[in-house]
Every structure is written in structure tokens, then in C-alpha cells.
Design a protein around this motif. Structure first.
Motif, PDB file in Angstrom:
ATOM      1  N   ALA A 234     -98.076   0.980   2.225  1.00  0.00           N
ATOM      2  CA  ALA A 234     -96.395   1.779   2.484  1.00  0.00           C
ATOM      3  C   ALA A 234     -96.514   2.768   3.306  1.00  0.00           C
ATOM      4  O   ALA A 234     -95.421   3.284   3.893  1.00  0.00           O
ATOM      5  CB  ALA A 234     -96.811   2.306   1.128  1.00  0.00           C
TER       6      ALA A 234
ATOM      7  N   TYR B  58     -89.594   8.096   6.186  1.00  0.00           N
ATOM      8  CA  TYR B  58     -89.091   8.236   4.189  1.00  0.00           C
ATOM      9  C   TYR B  58     -87.443   7.609   4.199  1.00  0.00           C
ATOM     10  O   TYR B  58     -87.515   6.855   3.093  1.00  0.00           O
ATOM     11  CB  TYR B  58     -89.116  10.037   3.520  1.00  0.00           C
ATOM     12  CG  TYR B  58     -88.669   9.917   2.129  1.00  0.00           C
ATOM     13  CD1 TYR B  58     -89.608   9.347   1.042  1.00  0.00           C
ATOM     14  CD2 TYR B  58     -87.525  10.166   1.804  1.00  0.00           C
ATOM     15  CE1 TYR B  58     -88.840   9.522  -0.410  1.00  0.00           C
ATOM     16  CE2 TYR B  58     -87.501  10.494   0.320  1.00  0.00           C
ATOM     17  CZ  TYR B  58     -88.182   9.867  -0.665  1.00  0.00           C
ATOM     18  OH  TYR B  58     -87.728   9.637  -1.778  1.00  0.00           O
TER      19      TYR B  58
ATOM     20  N   SER C 149     -87.215   1.251   3.341  1.00  0.00           N
ATOM     21  CA  SER C 149     -86.160   1.233   2.006  1.00  0.00           C
ATOM     22  C   SER C 149     -87.476   0.837   0.949  1.00  0.00           C
ATOM     23  O   SER C 149     -88.480   0.423   1.670  1.00  0.00           O
ATOM     24  CB  SER C 149     -85.298   0.156   2.392  1.00  0.00           C
ATOM     25  OG  SER C 149     -85.869  -1.610   2.677  1.00  0.00           O
ATOM     26  N   LEU C 150     -87.129   0.750   0.229  1.00  0.00           N
ATOM     27  CA  LEU C 150     -88.311   0.449  -1.253  1.00  0.00           C
ATOM     28  C   LEU C 150     -88.295  -1.288  -0.738  1.00  0.00           C
ATOM     29  O   LEU C 150     -89.636  -1.954  -0.995  1.00  0.00           O
ATOM     30  CB  LEU C 150     -87.951   0.643  -2.548  1.00  0.00           C
ATOM     31  CG  LEU C 150     -88.659   0.848  -3.420  1.00  0.00           C
ATOM     32  CD1 LEU C 150     -89.374   2.591  -3.539  1.00  0.00           C
ATOM     33  CD2 LEU C 150     -89.488   0.582  -4.224  1.00  0.00           C
TER      34      LEU C 150
ATOM     35  N   VAL D 107     -90.850  -1.372   1.477  1.00  0.00           N
ATOM     36  CA  VAL D 107     -92.259  -1.079   1.519  1.00  0.00           C
ATOM     37  C   VAL D 107     -92.760  -2.319   0.231  1.00  0.00           C
ATOM     38  O   VAL D 107     -93.726  -2.910   0.645  1.00  0.00           O
ATOM     39  CB  VAL D 107     -91.859   0.221   0.548  1.00  0.00           C
ATOM     40  CG1 VAL D 107     -93.557   0.211   0.275  1.00  0.00           C
ATOM     41  CG2 VAL D 107     -92.176   1.388   1.222  1.00  0.00           C
TER      42      VAL D 107
ATOM     43  N   PRO E 168     -90.895  -5.116  -6.084  1.00  0.00           N
ATOM     44  CA  PRO E 168     -90.394  -3.831  -6.485  1.00  0.00           C
ATOM     45  C   PRO E 168     -90.476  -3.151  -8.132  1.00  0.00           C
ATOM     46  O   PRO E 168     -91.111  -1.871  -8.088  1.00  0.00           O
ATOM     47  CB  PRO E 168     -88.716  -3.966  -6.713  1.00  0.00           C
ATOM     48  CG  PRO E 168     -88.526  -4.209  -5.268  1.00  0.00           C
ATOM     49  CD  PRO E 168     -89.961  -5.643  -5.173  1.00  0.00           C
TER      50      PRO E 168
ATOM     51  N   TYR F 228     -92.673   0.159  -8.838  1.00  0.00           N
ATOM     52  CA  TYR F 228     -92.149   1.358  -9.941  1.00  0.00           C
ATOM     53  C   TYR F 228     -93.356   1.364 -10.780  1.00  0.00           C
ATOM     54  O   TYR F 228     -93.462   2.831 -11.530  1.00  0.00           O
ATOM     55  CB  TYR F 228     -91.019   1.237 -10.278  1.00  0.00           C
ATOM     56  CG  TYR F 228     -89.803   1.665  -9.174  1.00  0.00           C
ATOM     57  CD1 TYR F 228     -89.329   0.744  -8.038  1.00  0.00           C
ATOM     58  CD2 TYR F 228     -89.283   3.178  -9.628  1.00  0.00           C
ATOM     59  CE1 TYR F 228     -88.727   1.088  -7.117  1.00  0.00           C
ATOM     60  CE2 TYR F 228     -88.590   2.579  -8.475  1.00  0.00           C
ATOM     61  CZ  TYR F 228     -88.049   2.793  -7.417  1.00  0.00           C
ATOM     62  OH  TYR F 228     -87.001   2.580  -6.481  1.00  0.00           O
TER      63      TYR F 228
ATOM     64  N   ASN G 138     -91.671   6.598  -8.729  1.00  0.00           N
ATOM     65  CA  ASN G 138     -90.635   6.118  -7.561  1.00  0.00           C
ATOM     66  C   ASN G 138     -90.502   6.421  -6.003  1.00  0.00           C
ATOM     67  O   ASN G 138     -91.898   6.500  -6.340  1.00  0.00           O
ATOM     68  CB  ASN G 138     -88.986   6.615  -8.428  1.00  0.00           C
ATOM     69  CG  ASN G 138     -89.466   8.466  -8.217  1.00  0.00           C
ATOM     70  OD1 ASN G 138     -90.149   9.238  -7.723  1.00  0.00           O
ATOM     71  ND2 ASN G 138     -88.584   8.798  -9.014  1.00  0.00           N
ATOM     72  N   LYS G 139     -89.778   5.887  -5.242  1.00  0.00           N
ATOM     73  CA  LYS G 139     -89.980   5.940  -3.669  1.00  0.00           C
ATOM     74  C   LYS G 139     -90.539   7.519  -3.652  1.00  0.00           C
ATOM     75  O   LYS G 139     -91.463   7.666  -2.831  1.00  0.00           O
ATOM     76  CB  LYS G 139     -88.396   5.884  -3.412  1.00  0.00           C
ATOM     77  CG  LYS G 139     -88.601   5.367  -1.822  1.00  0.00           C
ATOM     78  CD  LYS G 139     -86.921   5.556  -1.568  1.00  0.00           C
ATOM     79  CE  LYS G 139     -87.184   5.963  -0.012  1.00  0.00           C
ATOM     80  NZ  LYS G 139     -85.642   5.645   1.155  1.00  0.00           N
ATOM     81  N   HIS G 140     -90.260   8.598  -4.395  1.00  0.00           N
ATOM     82  CA  HIS G 140     -90.034   9.847  -3.835  1.00  0.00           C
ATOM     83  C   HIS G 140     -91.981  10.592  -4.627  1.00  0.00           C
ATOM     84  O   HIS G 140     -92.356  10.747  -3.349  1.00  0.00           O
ATOM     85  CB  HIS G 140     -89.160  11.203  -4.489  1.00  0.00           C
ATOM     86  CG  HIS G 140     -89.703  12.456  -4.157  1.00  0.00           C
ATOM     87  ND1 HIS G 140     -90.195  13.083  -4.882  1.00  0.00           N
ATOM     88  CD2 HIS G 140     -89.151  12.592  -3.275  1.00  0.00           C
ATOM     89  CE1 HIS G 140     -89.740  14.207  -4.266  1.00  0.00           C
ATOM     90  NE2 HIS G 140     -89.162  14.722  -2.374  1.00  0.00           N
TER      91      HIS G 140
ATOM     92  N   TYR H 147     -94.213   8.443  -2.265  1.00  0.00           N
ATOM     93  CA  TYR H 147     -94.380   8.740  -0.288  1.00  0.00           C
ATOM     94  C   TYR H 147     -95.275   9.972  -1.049  1.00  0.00           C
ATOM     95  O   TYR H 147     -95.913  10.908  -0.301  1.00  0.00           O
ATOM     96  CB  TYR H 147     -92.858   9.383   0.033  1.00  0.00           C
ATOM     97  CG  TYR H 147     -93.090  10.024   1.214  1.00  0.00           C
ATOM     98  CD1 TYR H 147     -93.075   9.467   2.181  1.00  0.00           C
ATOM     99  CD2 TYR H 147     -92.817  11.630   1.321  1.00  0.00           C
ATOM    100  CE1 TYR H 147     -93.092  10.041   4.057  1.00  0.00           C
ATOM    101  CE2 TYR H 147     -93.050  11.958   2.515  1.00  0.00           C
ATOM    102  CZ  TYR H 147     -93.290  11.043   3.247  1.00  0.00           C
ATOM    103  OH  TYR H 147     -93.676  12.017   4.689  1.00  0.00           O
TER     104      TYR H 147
END
Lengths: 207, 207
Positions: free
Chosen positions: B28, B37, B41-42, B45, B53, B57, B62-64, B67
Motif C-alpha cells: 500500500a 494520497y 484510489s483504493l 491499493v 476492498p 477496510y 478506511n483509506k485515511h 495512509y
DNA sequence: AGATATTTGTATGGATCGTTATAAAAATCA
DNA sequence: TGATTTTTATAACGATCCATACAAATATCT
């Protein structure tokens, strides 16, 4: 390379544009400055400029071309400011501080949180995969280096600097100081602290 | 703060996870490293990690949060590398060059184009509007500064450095050199040129 | 005035965004 | 074996992405 504007026919034919291109470019720059190229949607840019998406596309082409134009404009302005500070008739240390002060007033010019440098804060991210942006950044960095080096060379000729100092190396350090200020400003360091940082760095660089 | 992994019950109940969390985090990181960032997109990743996905999760939130965890991992690794270079039993200039060489081998570790520093290349962009990322970056920058300063202070105690030198200021210049290398690497400057830049900067900094 | 030229706002197309509902798959427990 | 627990893959949700088609609006030209 400036955008064509008034050198076209003095009397234009159709409905007149409602917004000035240069101010729109400035507003677009401010949008990208906050959230970066990828993080800023064209709708956001449209809202910031007051222009509709079709108008933006008619004037600038597409999002990528718009960003490139914003980047070129930023380079023009900031390189001119740096050069003016360095080529003025000031002692070496004062000239360097003028350059850093000019940069700081740009980095802290926003309304909300400090934006830092537009190049370091938004363009550098894209350079990894975007050749056009990479080329613009590389060219601009070389120009900054050259401006610093010319000033150090002049200082050496005028006897402001030791004979055995290497102007090219000092230019790299001066540019590095600019870069670290750009990074730290965006990361939250205060303007006062960054000015003190610049002051101390200048003292070391000038010997 | 490490992620919980093997300290849970020795025999787990349901279907076993198909992918290792640490290698997924590494993959990732490499995705974000390329396109930033916001620009990653997820789905990208997910493709890079081989995880779906929902699995991403379930593991990271989540994505944030993902990261932020990638950023924390990068800081852990790179701060450890810098500290190891600086705390080893080497002369001052050698120790500094070890630190820069360690950084360079990270900045040029990718397959394609040079990625530069993960922080400078991806996190700095987000610091303007993202408080969590800004905090991580600010903390990491301070840690680098402190590591350099400690080494300069030690050098002064050992007589490697002039008495009137200011360790804090030299640390800023050493960090600035690291930062300019990070920027230039991503903007296309060659590894050889950057190493030479580091060498010359070290010579000036060490007096 | 009527024809021509250019910009405007609206509305939307197709793709992708981050995120999640759902149920099948694969393990241990009783 | 059958119930339970956890992860998996598929598929899709509403929102937003970049970009454009379209017609109304506003100017100059004849």
C-alpha cells in the motif's frame, strides 16, 4: 511564455468573456495550492474562479493544462521575486534574507493555514508519474540554483566571500534552506521560527 | 505503536486471513508513494496488495487510516536508518554521508522512476488541510532535527567540531540537505549527482 | 433588423471514487 | 456432523470525477 490576450484584434466579435483570465488563473492556483493537483476537482476550481466548467475548458484546455499554466505562472512570479532580492544592491547576507523574506511572505500569504510553496506543496507529488510537471519542476529548481550561485560568485568577486568558498556548493545550501522552509511552513512551523532558521542558516553559509 | 498481530490467541477461530498485514502495508505504501494520497484510489491499493476492498477496510479502517499507518511505518523505518547512521562509531563527515546514503538508497529503491522521500513526496501535500497528517509530518521532522543535533553536539564534545559552531543550526542545514535531496530525487536528478551534492554540503557543514 | 460569432449556464454522460451489504468459503468448536 | 466464527469475493450503493452537448445570451458585422 505569456497567454495571448490583448494582442488579438482590438474589436472582438461575439459575446464578451465575463471573467479575466489572469485572475481566474490566480484563483485556480489558490485552489490547487490548498489540496494539490489530484485532490482538487475541477468543480472546486470552477467554484473558486466563478467560471463554469465549459468556460474553463475553452480557455485552458483541460485540468492538466490548467495546472501546468498555474505552475508556470507561479515559477515566473517566485523566480522574479528571488532574482530581484538577489540582484539588488545589498550585502550578501541581506540579499539572502530578502530572498527568504520574499518566500516567507508567499508561503504565509493565504487566509487559513500556511500554504507553503506551491511547487513543493503540490507539484513535487506529481513529478513521480507526470513528465510534464517533472520537467517544469526540474527547470525551476535549476533556475533557483543558478540565481543563488550567481550571487555567491558576485560576492566572491567583491570580496564579500572567502576565496576558497565554492559558489555552487553554497548555492545548493541556500536552495536547500529555501526548500526546508517550504516544507516546514506547510507542516505548521511558525513564520517567526522559520525566519530565525533562515537567519542562522545565512550566518553559517556566509561564513 | 505496532499493530496487534500474533499476540492474540494462538488458535484462531474462523477462516484464516489470506494475506500478511505487514506486506500488505508495504505494498500500500508503494502505491501511495507513486501517485500520492489523493491520486491513489483504493482500487489501486487493493490491486497492489492483492486484498479485496472489504478486507482492506476490515484491517485498516478506511483509506485515511491506511495512509496514516503507512506514513507511521515509513517514519519508523527511515528514522531508525538515520539514527543508526548517526549513532554508529564513525567520524562526523562519514556519519553524515552514511545518513544521506541510507536516504538515497530508499529514494531510489523503486522499479521505475525515482520515488524520492515518501513524506516529502506524498505527505507534505496533504499537510495543508489534513491535521492528522500534518501532525505526523511535524513530529517526524522534529525527530530528524533532534538526531542531527545530537550528533553535532557529540562531535563538538569530541573536538570534531569548532567550539563556536552551533549544533542546532548545523542540524537544520543537515536536515535541509536531506530535504533538498528528497525533492530533487523525485524531480529527476540522478543518484550520482545527489550523492555529490551531499558530499559537498557535508564538507561545508563540517567546516 | 438579420446574420454571424463567441461565451454563457444548465444539464448530463460515462467512468471512477470511497465504502459497504451480502452470501459463499474455510477454519474451529461442540 | 452440524453450529459457530471469521475472511473471502462479488456486486453494487450514492457521490463525485473530468469532460462535453446543447441552447440561450450577448456581442459585432452587413
Amino acid at each position: 511564455m505569456a497567454r495571448k490576450s490583448s494582442e488579438t484584434s482590438p474589436v472582438r466579435r461575439g459575446r464578451p468573456p465575463a471573467y479575466d483570465v489572469q485572475t481566474a488563473l490566480k484563483r485556480a492556483t489558490e485552489s490547487f495550492w490548498k489540496t494539490g493537483y489530484s485532490g482538487t476537482s475541477l468543480d472546486k476550481v470552477a467554484a473558486a474562479t466563478g467560471m463554469s466548467p465549459p468556460s474553463l475548458y475553452a480557455v485552458f484546455g483541460n485540468k492538466h493544462a490548467l495546472y501546468l499554466e498555474a505552475l508556470a505562472r507561479y515559477w515566473d512570479i517566485s523566480l522574479a521575486a528571488t532574482r530581484e532580492a538577489l540582484t539588488g544592491d545589498h550585502p550578501l547576507d541581506e540579499a539572502l534574507m530578502l530572498a527568504y523574506d520574499a518566500a516567507l511572505s508567499v508561503y504565509f500569504s493565504g487566509k487559513g493555514h500556511a500554504r507553503g510553496c506551491f511547487v513543493v506543496g503540490t507539484a513535487v507529488t506529481e513529478t513521480a508519474e507526470d513528465a510534464a510537471i517533472r520537467k517544469s519542476v526540474a527547470t525551476g529548481l535549476r533556475a533557483i540554483d543558478a540565481d543563488f550561485e550567481a550571487r555567491f560568485r558576485l560576492a566572491q568577486d567583491k570580496g564579500e566571500l572567502k576565496r576558497d568558498a565554492d559558489p555552487a556548493t553554497l548555492a545548493i545550501l541556500a536552495a536547500a534552506t529555501m526548500h526546508t522552509i517550504a516544507i516546514r511552513a506547510r507542516a505548521g512551523t511558525s513564520r517567526a521560527e522559520l525566519r530565525e532558521l533562515a537567519r542562522k542558516a545565512v550566518d553559517v553559509i556566509c561564513g
